[in-house]
Design an enzyme around this catalytic site. Structure first.
Site, PDB file in Angstrom:
ATOM      1  NE  ARG A  17      -4.420  -0.666  -0.117  1.00 37.67           N
ATOM      2  CZ  ARG A  17      -4.738  -1.466  -1.116  1.00 37.67           C
ATOM      3  NH1 ARG A  17      -3.815  -1.825  -1.997  1.00 37.67           N
ATOM      4  NH2 ARG A  17      -5.964  -1.922  -1.262  1.00 37.67           N
ATOM      5  CD  GLU A  56      -1.610   3.294  -6.594  1.00 38.08           C
ATOM      6  OE1 GLU A  56      -2.576   2.687  -7.112  1.00 38.08           O
ATOM      7  OE2 GLU A  56      -0.763   2.730  -5.883  1.00 38.08           O
ATOM      8  CG  HIS A  59      -1.679  -0.710  -7.722  1.00 32.54           C
ATOM      9  ND1 HIS A  59      -2.302   0.062  -6.791  1.00 32.54           N
ATOM     10  CD2 HIS A  59      -1.860  -1.998  -7.303  1.00 32.54           C
ATOM     11  CE1 HIS A  59      -2.851  -0.690  -5.850  1.00 32.54           C
ATOM     12  NE2 HIS A  59      -2.584  -1.953  -6.139  1.00 32.54           N
TER      13      HIS A  59
END
Length: 324
Positions: free
Chosen positions: A236, A265, A284
């Site tokens: 995270r 993000e 990601h």
């Protein structure tokens, strides 16, 4: 008897697999126009289940869904759901913890090895016409002479720890909830977080994002790491204070980082992390494989189906889960 209604707040995965899976099980399912509180509330008054990916599900949103019984997260992390508020309202929160364990562990180990062997710097050097094996940055390491510290010994963290141990690294594990015997059986050494951080040549994060772990790695913690150490995060983004990380890298205190997740993000175009050659960036993507992409929405929908049928699902608010 009318079938239970399930609302999908948002999902950026292709197709309508979530809705299709729910409907095939005999449930009614619709997707909100967007993940905003207003759009969720517009359809959510009759919803007994909610499937969420990125929308912020606060207590106020839950209050506008008076029949809600379960929230299922499309993914492993669940920091976008106020679990305490859900628990107070008798709402179960489930996640999908098993859909990408292998993928994230493999991505993490790939990042560890890429930085441990100086591969990005070698690649740039060769492309620039330099042919010098002894100029890796950070210095290419021998696994048996290198300590990897793993924070978190859950499904993914334990697989990363075992993988690194199999490659010959000395592996320290910091997880107050993990059984010491399990850590030792994996060939790893159980330690506290301060020792894991201070002794790490490579530090990799595998803990949930909570109020207590937000900016777990801040300027003070980075200052306790070995000079030249490597930080890896496929977990995270907000676990790391990115401003402090960039400062440490620029100062030469930290040697390198490998990051798949970020505080915001997509990563901002003006992020200082983009300008640092010693930082390896991926979008990601650690979770991704075609198999994981197919499994994820199905798992999220099946949580709702099984819960409504009285079956066991991966509930993350344990106080409520014990009362099911």
């Amino acid at each position: 008897m009318t079938a239970p209604f399930i609302l999908v707040s948002d999902c950026d995965l292709p197709g309508t697999v979530i809705e299709d899976t729910l409907r095939q099980a005999g449930l009614r399912a619709e997707r909100a126009a967007s993940g905003s509180a207003e759009d969720i509330a517009d359809l959510g008054r009759e919803a007994e289940g909610l499937v969420v990916q990125w929308a912020q599900i606060t207590g106020e949103v839950m209050d506008r869904m008076p029949k809600l019984r379960i929230i299922s997260r499309v993914g492993i992390g669940y920091d976008m759901v106020d679990v305490a508020a859900a628990t107070a309202r008798g709402i179960a929160v489930a996640n999908t913890p098993s859909y990408c364990i292998e993928e994230v562990a493999a991505h993490t180990i790939a990042m560890i090895m890429t930085q441990a062997r100086g591969i990005p710097a070698y690649d740039r050097a060769v492309r620039a016409g330099t042919w010098k094996a002894v100029e890796a940055h950070p210095l290419a390491v021998r696994p048996s002479a290198t300590t990897v510290s793993v924070l978190g010994f859950g499904r993914i963290g334990s697989m990363v720890a075992r993988g690194c141990r199999a490659l010959g690294f000395r592996v320290l594990v910091a997880d107050p909830y993990a059984a010491v015997e399990s850590v030792r059986e994996a060939g790893c050494e159980p330690v506290g977080i301060p020792d894991a951080v201070a002794q790490a040549d490579i530090l990799t994060l595998h803990v949930p994002l909570t109020d207590d772990t937000h900016h777990l790695i801040d300027a003070a913690v980075l200052a306790t790491m070995k000079a030249g150490a490597v930080l890896v995060n496929t977990c995270r983004g907000p676990l790391i204070d990115e401003v402090a990380l960039a400062t440490s890298l620029r100062a030469g205190q930290l040697g390198a980082a490998a990051l798949d997740v970020f505080e915001e993000e997509p990563l901002a175009a003006d992020s200082p992390l983009r300008d640092l050659d010693q930082v390896l960036l991926t979008p990601h993507a650690a979770w991704y494989s075609p198999q994981a992409l197919a499994d994820l929405p199905v798992h999220a929908a099946e949580n709702i189906i099984r819960f409504l049928a009285g079956e066991t699902v991966p509930i993350v608010n344990p106080v409520f889960a014990t009362a099911l």
